[in-house]
Write an enzyme that holds these catalytic residues in place. Sequence first.
Site, PDB file in Angstrom:
ATOM      1  N   PRO A 122       0.797  -1.236   0.000  1.00 15.10           N
ATOM      2  CG  PRO A 122       0.107  -0.908   2.197  1.00 15.10           C
ATOM      3  CD  PRO A 122       0.792  -1.906   1.304  1.00 15.10           C
TER       4      PRO A 122
ATOM      5  CG  ASP B 140       1.721  -0.039 -11.019  1.00 15.20           C
ATOM      6  OD1 ASP B 140       2.000  -0.324 -12.189  1.00 15.20           O
ATOM      7  OD2 ASP B 140       0.936  -0.718 -10.315  1.00 15.20           O
TER       8      ASP B 140
ATOM      9  CE  LYS C 250      -2.309  -0.035 -17.791  1.00 12.64           C
ATOM     10  NZ  LYS C 250      -2.456   0.625 -19.085  1.00 12.64           N
TER      11      LYS C 250
ATOM     12  N   GLY D 192       1.580  -1.589  -7.452  1.00 13.97           N
ATOM     13  CA  GLY D 192       1.023  -1.171  -6.176  1.00 13.97           C
ATOM     14  C   GLY D 192       0.119  -2.240  -5.595  1.00 13.97           C
ATOM     15  N   GLY D 193       0.118  -2.361  -4.260  1.00 10.40           N
ATOM     16  CA  GLY D 193      -0.727  -3.353  -3.613  1.00 10.40           C
ATOM     17  C   GLY D 193      -0.259  -4.760  -3.913  1.00 10.40           C
ATOM     18  CG  ASP D 194      -1.501  -9.402  -4.347  1.00 13.05           C
ATOM     19  OD1 ASP D 194      -0.707 -10.006  -3.618  1.00 13.05           O
ATOM     20  OD2 ASP D 194      -2.014  -9.914  -5.361  1.00 13.05           O
TER      21      ASP D 194
ATOM     22  CB  THR E 216      -4.575  -5.813  -1.456  1.00 14.18           C
ATOM     23  OG1 THR E 216      -5.360  -5.026  -2.366  1.00 14.18           O
ATOM     24  CG2 THR E 216      -5.484  -6.387  -0.381  1.00 14.18           C
ATOM     25  CB  ALA E 217      -5.548  -0.559  -0.971  1.00 11.82           C
TER      26      ALA E 217
ATOM     27  CG  MET F 166      -8.960   1.965  -8.901  1.00 14.14           C
ATOM     28  SD  MET F 166      -8.461   0.985 -10.353  1.00 14.14           S
ATOM     29  CE  MET F 166      -9.121  -0.637  -9.902  1.00 14.14           C
TER      30      MET F 166
END
Length: 251
Positions: free
Chosen positions: A12, A35, A56, A87-89, A117-118, A169
């Site tokens: 994260p 990323d 992205k 980022g994250g997983d 993950t976040a 998102m």
Amino acid sequence: MSGKVYLVGAGPGAPDLLSLRAARLLGEADVVFHDALVNPEILAMAPHAKLVAVGKRCGRHSTAQAFINKQLVDAAGKYRVIVRLKGGDPMLFGRAQEEIDALAAAGIATEVVPGITAALAASATLKVSLTRRGVARNVAFVTPRIGKMEKASDWLATAVSADTAVIYMGAGEAGAIAQALMAHGRAATTPVALVECASLPAEQWHFGHLAELEHLAHHVGPGPAIIVLGDVLRERVQAATLVQEALRRVV
């Protein structure tokens, strides 16, 4: 040369939440494709690597996925250790499968290194378990975001039926998301939290109810944010409401 591509989870944001394997691979990397939101301190853990930004971001210029795939394939012919830092997983909303398939088609060896993950980082920073005996026995990770030419997803039905839902998102569409959830049966009084920059010094969280989600989103800055909703948050929302009422009385 026939290199190996490692799809590595950057977690994260906090550098010390990286796995030991991820940190080791960054130290060995010849090139890192990363990323947009990867913490610069994490990138500094790859001192010998060429750094290539392929991020992205919604509403901004982004690198086409097909081009990223090609870059990874090409890199395997030039370098020994290639890290694709996500980022994250990597395996959750990270388009990892497209990259894995492209590399497999080119006969290139790959390995996936998981990351936090976040949703889990947000759960930790809020000190609220996403599951809870007698309250939440299932969790859904969803996103309303779909790419061009992709078929619509059924995220809404999943988010409505789940005991706890984490929406990735979605902060930029908070109003529309709240209206859609309520129109399909999720109670307006469902507790919600918006968590921005989970695990980082700049992290912020905002509590309220589903009907207030659009208003809460106005307080979110440019950092990555997720929406958490469900009864597991009820005590935190009640506590935050009491604090806000006390502050209003003081003012």
